[in-house]
Design a protein around this motif. Structure first.
Motif, PDB file in Angstrom:
ATOM      1  N   GLN A  14     -18.751  43.626 146.046  1.00 43.53           N
ATOM      2  CA  GLN A  14     -19.047  43.766 144.851  1.00 43.53           C
ATOM      3  C   GLN A  14     -18.042  43.906 144.067  1.00 43.53           C
ATOM      4  OE1 GLN A  14     -21.705  47.201 144.698  1.00 43.53           O
ATOM      5  NE2 GLN A  14     -21.354  47.640 142.525  1.00 43.53           N
ATOM      6  N   GLY A  15     -16.996  44.594 144.465  1.00 45.19           N
ATOM      7  CA  GLY A  15     -15.577  44.416 143.917  1.00 45.19           C
ATOM      8  C   GLY A  15     -14.960  43.274 143.202  1.00 45.19           C
ATOM      9  N   SER A  16     -15.060  42.298 144.024  1.00 47.07           N
ATOM     10  CA  SER A  16     -14.320  40.972 143.539  1.00 47.07           C
ATOM     11  C   SER A  16     -15.434  40.419 142.584  1.00 47.07           C
ATOM     12  CB  SER A  16     -13.939  40.003 144.593  1.00 47.07           C
ATOM     13  OG  SER A  16     -15.191  39.701 145.488  1.00 47.07           O
ATOM     14  N   ALA A  17     -16.648  40.576 142.560  1.00 48.20           N
ATOM     15  CA  ALA A  17     -17.845  40.238 141.885  1.00 48.20           C
ATOM     16  C   ALA A  17     -17.338  40.652 140.465  1.00 48.20           C
ATOM     17  CB  ALA A  17     -19.162  40.267 142.459  1.00 48.20           C
ATOM     18  N   LEU A  18     -17.341  42.291 140.513  1.00 51.70           N
ATOM     19  CA  LEU A  18     -17.049  42.873 138.993  1.00 51.70           C
ATOM     20  C   LEU A  18     -15.991  42.261 138.491  1.00 51.70           C
ATOM     21  CD1 LEU A  18     -17.968  45.128 137.154  1.00 51.70           C
ATOM     22  CD2 LEU A  18     -16.850  46.651 138.571  1.00 51.70           C
ATOM     23  N   GLN A  19     -14.695  42.255 139.321  1.00 50.85           N
ATOM     24  CA  GLN A  19     -13.713  41.592 138.678  1.00 50.85           C
ATOM     25  C   GLN A  19     -13.593  40.220 137.952  1.00 50.85           C
ATOM     26  OE1 GLN A  19     -10.753  41.747 142.006  1.00 50.85           O
ATOM     27  NE2 GLN A  19      -9.824  43.652 141.166  1.00 50.85           N
ATOM     28  N   ALA A  20     -14.358  39.485 138.524  1.00 50.47           N
ATOM     29  CA  ALA A  20     -14.537  37.933 138.246  1.00 50.47           C
ATOM     30  C   ALA A  20     -15.759  38.038 136.780  1.00 50.47           C
ATOM     31  CB  ALA A  20     -15.223  37.210 139.020  1.00 50.47           C
ATOM     32  N   LEU A  21     -16.754  39.240 136.792  1.00 53.16           N
ATOM     33  CA  LEU A  21     -17.536  39.146 135.499  1.00 53.16           C
ATOM     34  C   LEU A  21     -16.618  39.755 134.600  1.00 53.16           C
ATOM     35  CD1 LEU A  21     -20.580  40.742 137.341  1.00 53.16           C
ATOM     36  CD2 LEU A  21     -20.447  38.502 136.409  1.00 53.16           C
ATOM     37  N   THR A  22     -15.691  40.718 134.854  1.00 47.14           N
ATOM     38  CA  THR A  22     -14.936  41.169 133.667  1.00 47.14           C
ATOM     39  C   THR A  22     -13.927  40.272 132.916  1.00 47.14           C
ATOM     40  OG1 THR A  22     -15.142  43.550 134.740  1.00 47.14           O
ATOM     41  CG2 THR A  22     -13.101  43.255 133.091  1.00 47.14           C
ATOM     42  N   ALA A  23     -13.657  39.428 133.766  1.00 48.47           N
ATOM     43  CA  ALA A  23     -12.546  38.192 133.659  1.00 48.47           C
ATOM     44  C   ALA A  23     -13.414  37.219 132.742  1.00 48.47           C
ATOM     45  CB  ALA A  23     -11.837  37.477 134.658  1.00 48.47           C
ATOM     46  N   ALA A  24     -14.578  37.039 133.182  1.00 54.13           N
ATOM     47  CA  ALA A  24     -15.487  35.983 132.267  1.00 54.13           C
ATOM     48  C   ALA A  24     -15.868  36.592 130.944  1.00 54.13           C
ATOM     49  CB  ALA A  24     -16.526  35.684 133.184  1.00 54.13           C
ATOM     50  N   VAL A  25     -16.047  37.880 130.740  1.00 54.45           N
ATOM     51  CA  VAL A  25     -16.544  38.784 129.379  1.00 54.45           C
ATOM     52  C   VAL A  25     -15.204  38.491 128.479  1.00 54.45           C
ATOM     53  CG1 VAL A  25     -17.060  40.610 128.411  1.00 54.45           C
ATOM     54  CG2 VAL A  25     -18.423  39.905 130.168  1.00 54.45           C
ATOM     55  N   LYS A  26     -14.260  38.736 129.065  1.00 51.72           N
ATOM     56  CA  LYS A  26     -12.709  38.738 128.573  1.00 51.72           C
ATOM     57  C   LYS A  26     -12.570  37.498 127.845  1.00 51.72           C
ATOM     58  CE  LYS A  26      -7.853  39.590 128.773  1.00 51.72           C
ATOM     59  NZ  LYS A  26      -6.772  39.983 129.352  1.00 51.72           N
ATOM     60  N   ALA A  27     -12.771  36.143 128.750  1.00 55.47           N
ATOM     61  CA  ALA A  27     -12.550  34.798 128.437  1.00 55.47           C
ATOM     62  C   ALA A  27     -13.711  34.402 127.230  1.00 55.47           C
ATOM     63  CB  ALA A  27     -12.650  34.097 129.533  1.00 55.47           C
TER      64      ALA A  27
END
Length: 154
Positions: free
Chosen positions: A123-136
């Motif tokens: 879940q942690g790395s999924a959340l990091q990836a989702l956060t990065a996608a939202v930022k981009a």
């Protein structure tokens, strides 16, 4: 597993469709980009930027117009016969789904296979990836919605 197949399975999980639609309709996010990010988990911010640029252009030229027509065809449109309108709406819906798949296949080609990055329970790395996608993507989304999506995908 190919991204499209993974996305279909992920979208069938409890809470995932509702969270994705909330992020899409209320916060302007792209569901395909979010699910791609959780699947691919690219380490390079440039990959996120390229993916979101492609998806934003595809949204403007293809997905948003198809979605608008599909939604407009939901209500009766006298004197057009309901059966004819609904048939056309189903055709547009199929075209919209095909456009989604074209985008997903394009995103998959940008990032390649996910290797072991999309394992269940991460879940942690999924959340990091989702956060990065939202930022981009360039539009804010609530942390609790992203956390709920990450939990649903883990």
């Amino acid at each position: 597993m190919a991204l499209w197949d993974w996305m279909l399975a992920a979208y069938a999980r409890p809470g995932v469709p509702e969270t994705c639609l909330t992020l899409q309709d209320e916060f302007g996010q792209n569901t395909s980009v979010l699910l791609w990010a959780a699947w691919a988990r690219p380490a390079d911010a440039g990959v996120f930027e390229t993916a979101t640029r492609v998806a934003q252009t595809w949204d403007q030229t293809t997905l948003h117009p198809l979605r608008a027509v599909r939604r407009a065809l939901k209500a009766p449109f006298p004197p057009v016969a309901d059966a004819a309108r609904e048939g056309l709406r189903e055709d547009v819906k199929a075209a919209e789904l095909r456009a989604e798949r074209v985008l997903v296949e394009t995103l998959e080609a940008l990032s390649g296979a996910p290797a072991d990055k999309a394992e269940a329970g991460d879940q942690g790395s999924a959340l990091q990836a989702l956060t990065a996608a939202v930022k981009a993507w360039g539009r804010p989304a609530p942390d609790d919605a992203l956390a709920a999506l990450a939990a649903g995908l883990a």
